[in-house]
Design an enzyme around this catalytic site. Structure first.
Site: not given
Length: 241
Positions: A147-149, A152
């Site tokens: 999710a963070y990837s 970003s």
């Protein structure tokens, strides 16, 4: 040799500026003469810097804080979209959907919302600097940080698209994509994960927040007038493209 900039007379907003990279950026801008305002959901006092309690996912918080700044200074010269939430280090299948919604909300939608409200002030002046903090995860996609990837990667694409929309002005929009930096955000992942990150780095260490801040300040300065829509790695050589 230390590189110095003169931001006297400039007004800067740093989201998520109470800790980690954001705090270093805010401190460096203030030492360089800027009038710095930190927007943070949990602000921490800092000498020479003004704090406002702002949740970047809430349009009302942003509007109220921005109104106060513009009423006093009449300008916003620098916006550093740094507020972020990493979330747990888990495989995607075990992720609580509420967690990835929060990650997307803070990192991507928060960047949208803040920029959407600040940009008209810059456009009216015909100039400004916007620096969005992305991540190496957004370029390469990191396992257990899906999710963070994704968030970003969205910040990176947003940077490129927005830069082209404002290239008829003196507004420059760029992105910094750090790899693992020595912050509480990274340390909370645990010693094993941090050790693996260091092992994967050609420089065999975490980056320092002051190193990231130095790059951000350059992007905010007149020295970076020909850079827009660019993504600058800060990965210790770990980035592969």
């Amino acid at each position: 040799m230390a590189v110095t900039y003169d931001f006297a007379g400039k007004t800067a907003i740093v989201t998520g500026g109470s800790r980690g990279i954001g705090r270093a950026v805010a401190a460096h801008l203030a030492r360089s003469g800027a009038d710095v305002w930190i927007w943070d959901a949990d602000p921490v006092p800092a000498d020479g810097i003004r704090n406002q309690t702002v949740d970047v996912t809430k349009a009302g918080d942003i509007k109220a804080a921005l109104t106060e700044i513009v009423a006093g200074t009449g300008r916003i010269d620098i916006l550093v979209n740094n507020a972020g939430y990493l979330g747990p280090y888990h495989g995607f299948e075990t992720f609580d959907p509420a967690e990835w919604q929060r990650i997307i909300g803070v990192n991507l939608l928060g960047t949208f919302e803040v920029t959407h409200q600040v940009l008209p002030v810059m456009r009216q002046a015909g100039r400004g600097r916007i620096v969005n903090m992305g991540s190496l995860a957004g370029k390469e996609g990191l396992p257990n940080l899906a999710a963070y990837s994704a968030a970003s990667a969205g910040v990176i694409a947003f940077t490129k698209a927005l830069s082209r929309e404002v290239c008829d002005t003196g507004i420059r929009v760029n992105c910094v994509a750090p790899g693992p930096i020595d912050t509480d955000l990274i340390r909370r992942l645990g010693n094993k994960v941090v050790s693996d990150m260091i092992g994967a780095s050609p420089l065999k260490r975490l980056g320092a927040v002051d190193e990231v801040a130095a790059l951000v300040l350059w992007l905010c300065s007149d020295a970076s007038s020909f850079n827009t829509g660019a993504v600058f790695d800060m990965s210790g050589g770990r980035a592969r493209y």
